[in-house]
Motif scaffolding. Structure first.
Motif, PDB file in Angstrom:
ATOM      1  N   GLN A 193       7.584  12.013 -14.335  1.00  0.00           N
ATOM      2  CA  GLN A 193       6.724  10.948 -14.825  1.00  0.00           C
ATOM      3  C   GLN A 193       6.462   9.961 -13.682  1.00  0.00           C
ATOM      4  O   GLN A 193       7.329   9.735 -12.853  1.00  0.00           O
ATOM      5  N   PRO A 194       5.264   9.368 -13.645  1.00  0.00           N
ATOM      6  CA  PRO A 194       5.014   8.340 -12.636  1.00  0.00           C
ATOM      7  C   PRO A 194       5.856   7.104 -12.911  1.00  0.00           C
ATOM      8  O   PRO A 194       6.246   6.846 -14.053  1.00  0.00           O
ATOM      9  N   GLY A 195       6.121   6.359 -11.858  1.00  0.00           N
ATOM     10  CA  GLY A 195       6.901   5.133 -11.966  1.00  0.00           C
ATOM     11  C   GLY A 195       7.659   4.881 -10.686  1.00  0.00           C
ATOM     12  O   GLY A 195       7.373   5.485  -9.657  1.00  0.00           O
ATOM     13  N   GLY A 196       8.629   3.995 -10.755  1.00  0.00           N
ATOM     14  CA  GLY A 196       9.399   3.701  -9.554  1.00  0.00           C
ATOM     15  C   GLY A 196      10.368   2.559  -9.766  1.00  0.00           C
ATOM     16  O   GLY A 196      10.583   2.086 -10.881  1.00  0.00           O
ATOM     17  N   LYS A 197      10.920   2.112  -8.641  1.00  0.00           N
ATOM     18  CA  LYS A 197      11.957   1.089  -8.651  1.00  0.00           C
ATOM     19  C   LYS A 197      11.362  -0.310  -8.724  1.00  0.00           C
ATOM     20  O   LYS A 197      10.379  -0.603  -8.058  1.00  0.00           O
ATOM     21  N   GLU A 221      -0.334   1.609  -7.974  1.00  0.00           N
ATOM     22  CA  GLU A 221      -0.117   2.122  -6.619  1.00  0.00           C
ATOM     23  C   GLU A 221      -0.164   3.647  -6.571  1.00  0.00           C
ATOM     24  O   GLU A 221      -0.729   4.221  -5.640  1.00  0.00           O
ATOM     25  N   GLU A 222       0.425   4.313  -7.559  1.00  0.00           N
ATOM     26  CA  GLU A 222       0.580   5.769  -7.518  1.00  0.00           C
ATOM     27  C   GLU A 222      -0.621   6.548  -8.024  1.00  0.00           C
ATOM     28  O   GLU A 222      -0.951   7.596  -7.474  1.00  0.00           O
ATOM     29  N   VAL A 223      -1.242   6.068  -9.107  1.00  0.00           N
ATOM     30  CA  VAL A 223      -2.324   6.857  -9.726  1.00  0.00           C
ATOM     31  C   VAL A 223      -3.590   6.056 -10.014  1.00  0.00           C
ATOM     32  O   VAL A 223      -4.543   6.570 -10.594  1.00  0.00           O
ATOM     33  N   GLY A 224      -3.587   4.763  -9.659  1.00  0.00           N
ATOM     34  CA  GLY A 224      -4.775   3.938  -9.853  1.00  0.00           C
ATOM     35  C   GLY A 224      -4.981   3.443 -11.270  1.00  0.00           C
ATOM     36  O   GLY A 224      -6.060   2.959 -11.608  1.00  0.00           O
ATOM     37  N   LEU A 225      -3.950   3.517 -12.103  1.00  0.00           N
ATOM     38  CA  LEU A 225      -4.073   3.059 -13.487  1.00  0.00           C
ATOM     39  C   LEU A 225      -3.798   1.565 -13.566  1.00  0.00           C
ATOM     40  O   LEU A 225      -2.745   1.093 -13.127  1.00  0.00           O
ATOM     41  N   SER A 243      -6.069   9.220 -10.019  1.00  0.00           N
ATOM     42  CA  SER A 243      -6.032  10.087  -8.841  1.00  0.00           C
ATOM     43  C   SER A 243      -4.701   9.883  -8.127  1.00  0.00           C
ATOM     44  O   SER A 243      -4.061   8.839  -8.265  1.00  0.00           O
ATOM     45  N   ALA A 244      -4.287  10.886  -7.362  1.00  0.00           N
ATOM     46  CA  ALA A 244      -3.042  10.800  -6.598  1.00  0.00           C
ATOM     47  C   ALA A 244      -3.231   9.831  -5.444  1.00  0.00           C
ATOM     48  O   ALA A 244      -4.170   9.960  -4.658  1.00  0.00           O
ATOM     49  N   ARG A 245      -2.345   8.841  -5.349  1.00  0.00           N
ATOM     50  CA  ARG A 245      -2.400   7.820  -4.316  1.00  0.00           C
ATOM     51  C   ARG A 245      -0.995   7.585  -3.761  1.00  0.00           C
ATOM     52  O   ARG A 245      -0.023   8.057  -4.315  1.00  0.00           O
ATOM     53  N   ALA A 246      -0.914   6.805  -2.682  1.00  0.00           N
ATOM     54  CA  ALA A 246       0.366   6.408  -2.085  1.00  0.00           C
ATOM     55  C   ALA A 246       1.233   7.642  -1.834  1.00  0.00           C
ATOM     56  O   ALA A 246       0.787   8.584  -1.191  1.00  0.00           O
ATOM     57  N   GLU A 247       2.460   7.653  -2.380  1.00  0.00           N
ATOM     58  CA  GLU A 247       3.380   8.762  -2.111  1.00  0.00           C
ATOM     59  C   GLU A 247       3.155   9.969  -3.008  1.00  0.00           C
ATOM     60  O   GLU A 247       3.881  10.953  -2.925  1.00  0.00           O
ATOM     61  N   ILE A 248       2.148   9.923  -3.864  1.00  0.00           N
ATOM     62  CA  ILE A 248       1.895  11.023  -4.799  1.00  0.00           C
ATOM     63  C   ILE A 248       1.023  12.089  -4.141  1.00  0.00           C
ATOM     64  O   ILE A 248      -0.071  11.810  -3.671  1.00  0.00           O
TER      65      ILE A 248
END
Length: 133
Positions: free
Chosen positions: A33-37, A54-58, A98-103
C-alpha cells in the motif's frame, strides 16, 4: 517474530470498480500500500496525506481519510524489522494517479491478482482484507 519497529501510515485506496492500489518502490520487487513514515510533529493522517501526494499525486486532506486501525507485520524491505501501520481508507480513480518520487510502479489489483504477485506481509495479512472483506 520480534524486531525493531518501523512506524508508518498506509492507505487502502479503492477505485469505483473495487480494485485496490498497490505500489512498488524503486529497487524492490514487493508491492504494498502507498504511504510512509511521519515527519516530526505530523499525525498519522497528515503523514499519509503528504505521502500520497508525493508518491502517486493524490490530493486528499488528512481529515478526509477514514481511519481503519493500527496493524503490525514483518517489514517487506527491511529484514528483521516489523512495520506498525496506521491504516486509512480513501478512494481515487486510476487516471488521477501516477508513479512519482520513490515509486517505480503502481497497479490496481483484484483478489484474483493476489496469488501471482509479491505483496508485503502487511498487505496480505491485514490491509487487502479491509478493502475486500
Amino acid at each position: 517474530m520480534t524486531g525493531p519497529r518501523i512506524f508508518v501510515s498506509a492507505a487502502v485506496i479503492t477505485d469505483a470498480a473495487g480494485r485496490v492500489l498497490v505500489v512498488r518502490k524503486h529497487g524492490t520487487s514487493v508491492f504494498m500500500q502507498p504511504g510512509g513514515k511521519p515527519e516530526p510533529g505530523e499525525s498519522a493522517a497528515e503523514a499519509l496525506s503528504r505521502e500520497l501526494y508525493e508518491e502517486v499525486g493524490l490530493v486528499v486532506a488528512a481529515d478526509a481519510l477514514e481511519p481503519l486501525g493500527t496493524f503490525e507485520s514483518d517489514a517487506a524491505n527491511e529484514p528483521g524489522h516489523r512495520v506498525v501501520a496506521a491504516a486509512f481508507r480513501t478512494t481515487a480513480e486510476p487516471a488521477e494517479l501516477s508513479a512519482r518520487a520513490e515509486i517505480a510502479e503502481l497497479r490496481w489489483i483484484t483478489p484474483a491478482d493476489v496469488a501471482a504477485m509479491r505483496l508485503a506481509p502487511l498487505s496480505l495479512d491485514h490491509l487487502l482484507a479491509l478493502a475486500w472483506g
